[in-house]
Design a protein around this motif. Structure first.
Motif, PDB file in Angstrom:
ATOM      1  N   GLU A 137       0.853  -1.198   0.000  1.00  0.00           N
ATOM      2  CA  GLU A 137       0.000   0.000   0.000  1.00  0.00           C
ATOM      3  C   GLU A 137       0.888   1.248   0.000  1.00  0.00           C
ATOM      4  OE1 GLU A 137      -4.211   0.546   2.275  1.00  0.00           O
ATOM      5  OE2 GLU A 137      -2.426   0.497   3.509  1.00  0.00           O
ATOM      6  N   ARG A 138       1.778   1.311  -0.965  1.00  0.00           N
ATOM      7  CA  ARG A 138       2.754   2.413  -0.998  1.00  0.00           C
ATOM      8  C   ARG A 138       2.123   3.775  -1.169  1.00  0.00           C
ATOM      9  NH1 ARG A 138       6.921   2.633  -5.572  1.00  0.00           N
ATOM     10  NH2 ARG A 138       6.965   4.814  -4.906  1.00  0.00           N
ATOM     11  N   ARG A 139       2.820   4.801  -0.709  1.00  0.00           N
ATOM     12  CA  ARG A 139       2.400   6.164  -1.016  1.00  0.00           C
ATOM     13  C   ARG A 139       3.157   6.619  -2.258  1.00  0.00           C
ATOM     14  NH1 ARG A 139       4.358  11.729   1.824  1.00  0.00           N
ATOM     15  NH2 ARG A 139       3.044  13.106   0.601  1.00  0.00           N
ATOM     16  N   TYR A 140       2.416   7.075  -3.259  1.00  0.00           N
ATOM     17  CA  TYR A 140       3.031   7.634  -4.458  1.00  0.00           C
ATOM     18  C   TYR A 140       2.874   9.151  -4.387  1.00  0.00           C
ATOM     19  CZ  TYR A 140       2.616   2.819  -6.135  1.00  0.00           C
ATOM     20  OH  TYR A 140       2.710   1.462  -6.272  1.00  0.00           O
ATOM     21  N   ASP A 141       3.961   9.826  -4.030  1.00  0.00           N
ATOM     22  CA  ASP A 141       3.952  11.291  -3.957  1.00  0.00           C
ATOM     23  C   ASP A 141       4.468  11.774  -5.305  1.00  0.00           C
ATOM     24  OD1 ASP A 141       4.606  13.939  -3.630  1.00  0.00           O
ATOM     25  OD2 ASP A 141       6.176  13.597  -2.131  1.00  0.00           O
ATOM     26  N   ILE A 142       3.646  12.482  -6.053  1.00  0.00           N
ATOM     27  CA  ILE A 142       4.096  12.836  -7.404  1.00  0.00           C
ATOM     28  C   ILE A 142       4.637  14.265  -7.463  1.00  0.00           C
ATOM     29  CG2 ILE A 142       2.671  11.138  -8.617  1.00  0.00           C
ATOM     30  CD1 ILE A 142       1.782  14.823  -8.338  1.00  0.00           C
ATOM     31  N   GLY A 143       4.987  14.837  -6.306  1.00  0.00           N
ATOM     32  CA  GLY A 143       5.406  16.236  -6.252  1.00  0.00           C
ATOM     33  C   GLY A 143       6.788  16.537  -6.789  1.00  0.00           C
ATOM     34  N   ASN A 144       7.563  15.505  -7.139  1.00  0.00           N
ATOM     35  CA  ASN A 144       8.882  15.753  -7.737  1.00  0.00           C
ATOM     36  C   ASN A 144       9.050  14.822  -8.934  1.00  0.00           C
ATOM     37  OD1 ASN A 144      10.361  13.176  -6.757  1.00  0.00           O
ATOM     38  ND2 ASN A 144       9.395  13.980  -4.921  1.00  0.00           N
ATOM     39  N   PHE A 145       9.957  15.198  -9.854  1.00  0.00           N
ATOM     40  CA  PHE A 145      10.039  14.436 -11.108  1.00  0.00           C
ATOM     41  C   PHE A 145      10.444  12.970 -10.940  1.00  0.00           C
ATOM     42  CE2 PHE A 145       9.955  18.553 -13.519  1.00  0.00           C
ATOM     43  CZ  PHE A 145       8.800  18.245 -14.222  1.00  0.00           C
ATOM     44  N   PRO A 146      11.484  12.653 -10.135  1.00  0.00           N
ATOM     45  CA  PRO A 146      11.838  11.223 -10.042  1.00  0.00           C
ATOM     46  C   PRO A 146      10.650  10.366  -9.606  1.00  0.00           C
ATOM     47  CG  PRO A 146      13.452  12.583  -8.893  1.00  0.00           C
ATOM     48  CD  PRO A 146      12.378  13.502  -9.343  1.00  0.00           C
ATOM     49  N   SER A 147       9.935  10.849  -8.595  1.00  0.00           N
ATOM     50  CA  SER A 147       8.810  10.081  -8.074  1.00  0.00           C
ATOM     51  C   SER A 147       7.645  10.058  -9.083  1.00  0.00           C
ATOM     52  CB  SER A 147       8.385  10.700  -6.744  1.00  0.00           C
ATOM     53  OG  SER A 147       7.329  10.010  -6.205  1.00  0.00           O
ATOM     54  N   TYR A 148       7.433  11.179  -9.758  1.00  0.00           N
ATOM     55  CA  TYR A 148       6.363  11.231 -10.768  1.00  0.00           C
ATOM     56  C   TYR A 148       6.650  10.254 -11.910  1.00  0.00           C
ATOM     57  CZ  TYR A 148       3.348  12.969 -14.499  1.00  0.00           C
ATOM     58  OH  TYR A 148       2.436  13.043 -15.518  1.00  0.00           O
ATOM     59  N   PHE A 149       7.884  10.266 -12.409  1.00  0.00           N
ATOM     60  CA  PHE A 149       8.250   9.359 -13.516  1.00  0.00           C
ATOM     61  C   PHE A 149       8.031   7.899 -13.097  1.00  0.00           C
ATOM     62  CE2 PHE A 149      11.667  12.437 -15.417  1.00  0.00           C
ATOM     63  CZ  PHE A 149      10.653  13.256 -15.888  1.00  0.00           C
ATOM     64  N   GLU A 150       8.526   7.571 -11.889  1.00  0.00           N
ATOM     65  CA  GLU A 150       8.418   6.172 -11.420  1.00  0.00           C
ATOM     66  C   GLU A 150       6.954   5.761 -11.265  1.00  0.00           C
ATOM     67  OE1 GLU A 150      12.543   6.539  -8.874  1.00  0.00           O
ATOM     68  OE2 GLU A 150      10.725   5.977  -7.789  1.00  0.00           O
ATOM     69  N   THR A 151       6.166   6.688 -10.717  1.00  0.00           N
ATOM     70  CA  THR A 151       4.753   6.369 -10.489  1.00  0.00           C
ATOM     71  C   THR A 151       4.032   6.157 -11.817  1.00  0.00           C
ATOM     72  OG1 THR A 151       4.807   7.713  -8.488  1.00  0.00           O
ATOM     73  CG2 THR A 151       2.629   7.190  -9.361  1.00  0.00           C
ATOM     74  N   PHE A 152       4.285   7.051 -12.779  1.00  0.00           N
ATOM     75  CA  PHE A 152       3.634   6.922 -14.089  1.00  0.00           C
ATOM     76  C   PHE A 152       3.977   5.564 -14.707  1.00  0.00           C
ATOM     77  CE2 PHE A 152       1.515   9.256 -17.562  1.00  0.00           C
ATOM     78  CZ  PHE A 152       1.612   8.266 -18.536  1.00  0.00           C
TER      79      PHE A 152
END
Ligand code: UTP
Length: 291
Positions: A253-268
């Motif tokens: 049940e991970r948290r996907y924080d899309i507020g920065n590019f590395p995390s946004y890219f990975e989440t997408f």
């Protein structure tokens, strides 16, 4: 049962410039849906009936997204595009939407303060509009926070996620006062260095509050950037002896924080790979790319 939620979406999203220059970061797509749609669907599944978006300038596309669009509906119905009509079924969620503006972006605490009249004397949930919990937003965390709030009689219940020790300086981190998946919190520290962090449990973008948080928010002094931090108001609650409870996200049940590019890219990428129609094809493409 918690009936109301405040979803702050007023932030400037500067870490995602230029993508966020004229569109809200909460409306950026992750695979097929804008981020904030995953958040709203999670809240609706948790039984939330009223959602207040705290918006700002340039955020009107959020309002449009959750509004009914009769013209689009008519056109898809006439063209017999059943599959596409299914894609806008979320318009029918049993949720009443409210909107207010945070006039100056004075921080998350200030954004929550904008919801005081909306919340009234009832407890309420806060869900960050830029954080998805669980793959495809499939999480019961908001419902679980509400249940713990009711059973425990706490003033505040916070979702937390275990993060690698070396990354604590990116998060608000809690100091637990007891063990287990549901535990008491003694204090909170904003972005501690790993050696100073009281634990590796990071605040995960979902909270339930009693209205007593508003009194504390009024007392919080702005930080060095002039922002009112929600974490500081929760610390004041803890300091005045009120019970603060943490609830750990479950495995997967991970948290996907899309507020920065590395995390946004990975989440997408992760969500697109999980797409039932196009995931397999993308996987093949990635294999070719990285070979
Ligand atoms: P962030 O802490 O990521 O801040 O917000 P930000 O301003 O959006 O982004 P950066 O730091 O400039 O890149 C977390 C959540 O709180 C909301 C944001 O919209 C986001 O959903 N927020 C933040 C507000 O509503 N108001 C604020 O003043 C700050």
């Amino acid at each position: 049962m918690i009936h109301s939620a405040i979803v702050p979406v007023a932030g400037l999203g500067t870490r995602l410039l230029p993508a966020t220059k004229s569109q809200p970061k909460e409306m950026l797509p992750v695979a097929r849906k804008p981020i904030v749609q995953y958040v709203v669907e999670e809240l609706a599944a948790a039984g939330i009936e009223r959602i207040l978006f705290v918006t700002g300038r340039g955020k009107s596309s959020i309002e449009n997204h959750f509004d009914h669009d009769p013209e689009l509906n008519r056109s898809l119905t006439q063209a017999d595009k059943k599959a596409l009509l299914d894609e806008i079924e979320f318009e029918k969620l049993q949720v009443h939407y409210f909107y207010t503006r945070q006039r100056l972006q004075l921080g998350l605490g200030d954004a929550v303060r904008c919801g005081e009249n909306f919340a009234g004397p009832e407890p309420f949930l806060v869900a960050l509009g830029d954080s998805i919990i669980g793959l495809n937003g499939h999480s019961t965390i908001s419902r679980r926070l509400g249940e713990v709030y009711e059973q425990d009689g706490a003033s505040c219940v916070i979702a937390v996620e275990e993060v690698p020790r070396e990354l604590t300086s990116l998060y608000g981190v809690v100091a637990p006062a007891s063990k287990g998946n549901v535990f008491q919190i003694a204090d909170l520290v904003e972005k501690p260095a790993p050696e100073q962090a009281p634990s590796n449990l990071a605040i995960a973008g979902r909270y339930v509050f009693s209205p007593s948080i508003f009194e504390k928010l009024r007392k919080v002094k702005p930080d060095h950037r002039g922002e009112i931090q929600l974490t500081d108001a929760i610390r004041l609650l803890a300091a005045s002896g009120e019970r603060i409870i943490g609830v750990k996200l479950a495995r997967g049940e991970r948290r996907y924080d899309i507020g920065n590019f590395p995390s946004y890219f990975e989440t997408f990428l992760e969500f697109a790979l999980a797409d039932p129609d196009y995931g397999a094809r993308l996987r093949q493409h990635l294999k070719r790319l990285v070979r």
